[in-house]
Scaffold this motif. Structure first.
Motif, PDB file in Angstrom:
ATOM      1  N   ARG A  23     -14.876   4.003   3.971  1.00 12.51           N
ATOM      2  CA  ARG A  23     -13.640   3.567   3.209  1.00 12.51           C
ATOM      3  C   ARG A  23     -13.945   4.691   1.820  1.00 12.51           C
ATOM      4  O   ARG A  23     -12.768   4.883   1.597  1.00 12.51           O
ATOM      5  CB  ARG A  23     -14.008   2.241   2.698  1.00 12.51           C
ATOM      6  CG  ARG A  23     -12.779   1.514   2.107  1.00 12.51           C
ATOM      7  CD  ARG A  23     -13.009   0.120   1.698  1.00 12.51           C
ATOM      8  NE  ARG A  23     -13.952  -0.290   1.050  1.00 12.51           N
ATOM      9  CZ  ARG A  23     -15.181  -1.040   1.710  1.00 12.51           C
ATOM     10  NH1 ARG A  23     -14.962  -1.226   2.996  1.00 12.51           N
ATOM     11  NH2 ARG A  23     -16.003  -1.352   1.059  1.00 12.51           N
ATOM     12  N   SER A  29      -7.551   4.991   2.076  1.00 14.84           N
ATOM     13  CA  SER A  29      -7.893   3.742   2.105  1.00 14.84           C
ATOM     14  C   SER A  29      -7.223   3.153   0.565  1.00 14.84           C
ATOM     15  O   SER A  29      -7.141   1.675   0.505  1.00 14.84           O
ATOM     16  CB  SER A  29      -9.451   3.264   1.846  1.00 14.84           C
ATOM     17  OG  SER A  29      -9.976   3.993   0.884  1.00 14.84           O
ATOM     18  N   GLY A  33      -3.516   3.220   3.770  1.00 15.78           N
ATOM     19  CA  GLY A  33      -4.131   3.785   5.030  1.00 15.78           C
ATOM     20  C   GLY A  33      -2.906   4.731   5.668  1.00 15.78           C
ATOM     21  O   GLY A  33      -3.405   5.342   6.569  1.00 15.78           O
ATOM     22  N   THR A 239     -10.929   7.099  -4.687  1.00 12.65           N
ATOM     23  CA  THR A 239     -11.883   6.341  -4.479  1.00 12.65           C
ATOM     24  C   THR A 239     -13.120   6.275  -5.534  1.00 12.65           C
ATOM     25  O   THR A 239     -13.206   7.422  -6.158  1.00 12.65           O
ATOM     26  CB  THR A 239     -12.513   6.458  -2.952  1.00 12.65           C
ATOM     27  OG1 THR A 239     -13.398   7.735  -3.092  1.00 12.65           O
ATOM     28  CG2 THR A 239     -11.530   6.370  -2.061  1.00 12.65           C
TER      29      THR A 239
END
Length: 284
Positions: A23, A29, A33, A239
């Motif tokens: 992830r 993510s 997605g 992220t």
């Protein structure tokens, strides 16, 4: 694959389970997605840029069909050049998808070039670095013909492209200088600078990184030399691991005595960051 749930989950890297690692290194993510709208935007804006600007397309820098680049001249001759190396986890996209920023850079007075290189699994990572070096050296020999100032060159890359730029500057500064190119600034956008986690996830199916490649081709494991300005930038909505890698690389450069700045781009994520012209247009 380990689900990552429960006390028996195997910890692979920095305390992450397999599912957590997948992830963290799957930036899609953060956008549900589905990255297809962003890839479509790259293509559409690149088509628009080519339709509305002067451009020399598919200039050949090497012998293979993939060895091409596109060059957008500046409004006036003798301007600085910004070179962009595209991302795509070393296995997707091309220079054809990578011209969205050309109009903004043209307005800033820059010449602009975007490089193509052979993707995995047809090429190993070291070959990609070598091809980008070949393209840049070719540009150095063609500066007078193309009409840019080879002493004012900015290298930029996004995601996997940022990794390739970092490796070029870590290991090949002398070769670039010998070709006539003087790199004065690097703009590294949402890059990967430690390959160890990449080798532990599905993206490695095509890369097949070896331990030797991880060590030799991770910018965080390479020495850095002062002499140009680095601008490390990453989206606030990327992220946590992409943000950490960017911070760590900026600190790695700072410890080496480099002139480096770190920018967290408010509200932006891994895929829309290169759709905002200011990220590159402030360069140079």
């Amino acid at each position: 694959m380990d689900s990552g749930a429960g006390p028996g989950a195997q910890m692979l890297y920095r305390g992450f389970t397999q599912a957590e690692l997948q992830r963290e290194y799957s930036p899609g993510s953060m956008v549900g997605g589905d990255i297809s709208p962003y890839l479509a935007a790259y293509r559409a804006l690149s088509v628009e840029a080519r339709a509305g600007m002067q451009v020399a397309e598919n200039l050949r820098y090497g012998s293979e069909p993939q060895h091409v680049l596109d060059y957008f001249p500046a409004p006036n001759p003798g301007a600085g050049l910004l070179v962009f190396i595209h991302g795509g986890y070393w296995q997707a996209l091309s220079q054809r998808d990578s011209a969205a920023m050309a109009p903004a850079l043209h307005q800033q007075g820059h010449a602009f070039a975007t490089l193509n290189y052979t993707l995995a699994p047809e090429a190993r990572l070291g070959q990609m670095v070598a091809e980008c070096l070949q393209a840049l050296c070719w540009l150095g020999t063609q500066a007078e013909t193309l009409g840019f100032d080879p002493q004012r060159v900015t290298l930029s890359g996004h995601s996997a492209g940022a990794h390739l730029v970092a490796m070029l500057l870590a290991d090949h500064r002398e070769a670039l200088a010998a070709s006539g190119l003087q790199v004065t600034e690097a703009v590294l956008i949402s890059g990967v600078y430690d390959l160890q986690p990449i080798a532990l996830m599905s993206v490695n199916d095509k890369l097949q990184l070896t331990d030797a490649e991880i060590d030799a081709l991770s910018p965080l494991r390479r020495s850095a030399a002062p002499g140009l300005r680095y601008r490390i930038t990453v989206g606030e909505r990327d992220t946590a691991e992409f943000i950490r890698q960017s911070r760590d690389y900026a600190e790695h450069l700072r410890r080496a005595g480099c002139d480096v700045g770190f920018q967290l781009q408010p509200g932006l994520h891994h895929y829309d960051i290169i759709l905002h012209p200011h990220v590159l247009a402030e360069a140079g």
